[in-house]
Design an enzyme around this catalytic site. Structure first.
Site, PDB file in Angstrom:
ATOM      1  N   ILE A  54     104.644  -9.388  69.701  1.00 40.46           N
ATOM      2  CA  ILE A  54     105.066  -7.775  70.093  1.00 40.46           C
ATOM      3  C   ILE A  54     105.339  -7.049  68.786  1.00 40.46           C
ATOM      4  CG2 ILE A  54     106.391  -6.363  71.496  1.00 40.46           C
ATOM      5  CD1 ILE A  54     106.534  -8.672  73.647  1.00 40.46           C
ATOM      6  N   TYR A  58     118.587 -17.225  77.935  1.00 37.68           N
ATOM      7  CA  TYR A  58     117.554 -16.275  77.648  1.00 37.68           C
ATOM      8  C   TYR A  58     117.980 -15.129  78.643  1.00 37.68           C
ATOM      9  CZ  TYR A  58     112.920 -14.048  76.916  1.00 37.68           C
ATOM     10  OH  TYR A  58     112.087 -12.973  76.667  1.00 37.68           O
ATOM     11  N   ASP A  72     117.772 -11.440  58.653  1.00 43.36           N
ATOM     12  CA  ASP A  72     118.217 -12.325  59.881  1.00 43.36           C
ATOM     13  C   ASP A  72     119.142 -11.475  61.026  1.00 43.36           C
ATOM     14  OD1 ASP A  72     119.428 -14.118  61.699  1.00 43.36           O
ATOM     15  OD2 ASP A  72     120.472 -15.379  60.083  1.00 43.36           O
ATOM     16  N   LEU A 102     105.961 -16.588  71.791  1.00 42.02           N
ATOM     17  CA  LEU A 102     107.000 -17.199  72.341  1.00 42.02           C
ATOM     18  C   LEU A 102     106.839 -17.984  73.307  1.00 42.02           C
ATOM     19  CD1 LEU A 102     110.032 -16.088  71.738  1.00 42.02           C
ATOM     20  CD2 LEU A 102     109.697 -14.699  73.631  1.00 42.02           C
TER      21      LEU A 102
END
Length: 267
Positions: free
Chosen positions: A18, A158, A60, A197
Site C-alpha cells: 500500500i 494487530y 524506523d 502483508l
C-alpha cells in the site's frame, strides 16, 4: 489533474504494498514525495522507479529518535510538511512464532506490533504536527485496518494496535482543530487488500490461489482489493478536496463491514 501540486508528502512503509502504491500515485499527482522504509535497497529502487521529485530516507517508525532525524531532514530541505501517510505496519506473524490469540499471545510479538503500529503512528503524528504548522493546508492520513473495528481472535496484537490508531486519529484531529492548526487527521481502514502483508497467511502456489479464492467468497464485492484502491482513498484525504473532512474513518473493504461478510448470491 495534479491534485497534490506543490505539496510535500512523507509516506512511511513505502517500499512495497500500500505504501508503494500511495507514493507512486502521490508523485503522479504532483507531490514531492519522500518515501521512507527500513528496507533501503527496495526503498531506493522504488524511489528510482518513480523518479522526478521522489526522495528516499531510512526511517524506523518505532524509533522516536529516527523521527527526529527525519524531521530535521525535512525542515532543512523543504521547510515544511504538507502530507504524512502513516502506513508502516506489521502483523506480528513474521516477527514471532506466535501464538497470537488473546489467551496465549507471545509477549515479545505483542510489544513489537504495538511499537511499530501504534508508537510509530503516535511518533509520526507528533513530528508532523510540528512540521505542518507552516503549511497552508496539511493532512495526516493514518492507515488503520478493518481489524481495528472488529475483533480478530487470531491476531490480537494487530487488531488492538489498529484500533488504537483509529482512536488516536480522532484525538489528533480534535487537538489540531482546537489549536487552530491548519492540519486535518483521518484514518483509512483497508479490508482484504492483496499485499505482501498477507504472504505469511496465504501460503504459496496452489495453496495461495485457494486461500485468495476462499477469502474472496466472504467479500460482498467478490474480490480482494488492490493497493491502488487504498491509494486513491489516501489521495482524497491528502488533497484539498477533503478540506472539510477531519476525524473520519474511511473504510475500504469491498463491503465487508456493511453488515454481512457473505458475498452477493449469484443466480
Amino acid at each position: 489533474m495534479h491534485r497534490l501540486d506543490k505539496k510535500i508528502a512523507l509516506v512511511t512503509g513505502a517500499a512495497k504494498g500500500i505504501g508503494k502504491a500511495i507514493a507512486e500515485l502521490f508523485a503522479a499527482e504532483g507531490a514531492t514525495v519522500i518515501l521512507s522504509d527500513i528496507d533501503d535497497a527496495l526503498g531506493n529502487q522504488v524511489c528510482s522507479d518513480i523518479g522526478g521529485s521522489a526522495e528516499y530516507i531510512n526511517l524506523d517508525v518505532a524509533s522516536e529518535s529516527a523521527w527526529e532525524k527525519a524531521s530535521g531532514y525535512i525542515v532543512n530541505k523543504h521547510g515544511r510538511l504538507d502530507v504524512l501517510v502513516n502506513n508502516a505496519g506489521i502483523t506480528g506473524f513474521l516477527e514471532s512464532e506466535g501464538p497470537f490469540d488473546p489467551e496465549n499471545f507471545n509477549t515479545e510479538s505483542w510489544h513489537k506490533v504495538h511499537q511499530v503500529n501504534m508508537d510509530g503512528v503516535a511518533f509520526g503524528c507528533k513530528a508532523a504536527i510540528k512540521l505542518m504548522k507552516s503549511s497552508p493546508s496539511a493532512s495526516i492520513v493514518n492507515i488503520s485496518s478493518r481489524s481495528g473495528m472488529v475483533g480478530i481472535p487470531g491476531a490480537a496484537a494487530y487488531a488492538s494496535s489498529k484500533a488504537a490508531i483509529r482512536n488516536h486519529s480522532k484525538t489528533v484531529a480534535l487537538y489540531c482543530a482546537q489549536s487552530g492548526y491548519p492540519i486535518r487527521c483521518n484514518s483509512i481502514h483497508p479490508g482484504a487488500i492483496l499485499t505482501p502483508l498477507w504472504d505469511a497467511m496465504l501460503g504459496e502456489g496452489e495453496e495461495r490461489e485457494s486461500s485468495i479464492e476462499a477469502i474472496a467468497q466472504d467479500i460482498p464485492i467478490g474480490t480482494m482489493g488492490e493497493p491502488e484502491d487504498v491509494a486513491y482513498a489516501a489521495l482524497y484525504l491528502a488533497s484539498d478536496e477533503s478540506k472539510y473532512v477531519t476525524g473520519i474513518e474511511l473504510v475500504v473493504d469491498g463491503g465487508i463491514l456493511a453488515g454481512s461478510t457473505a458475498s452477493p448470491s449469484r443466480k
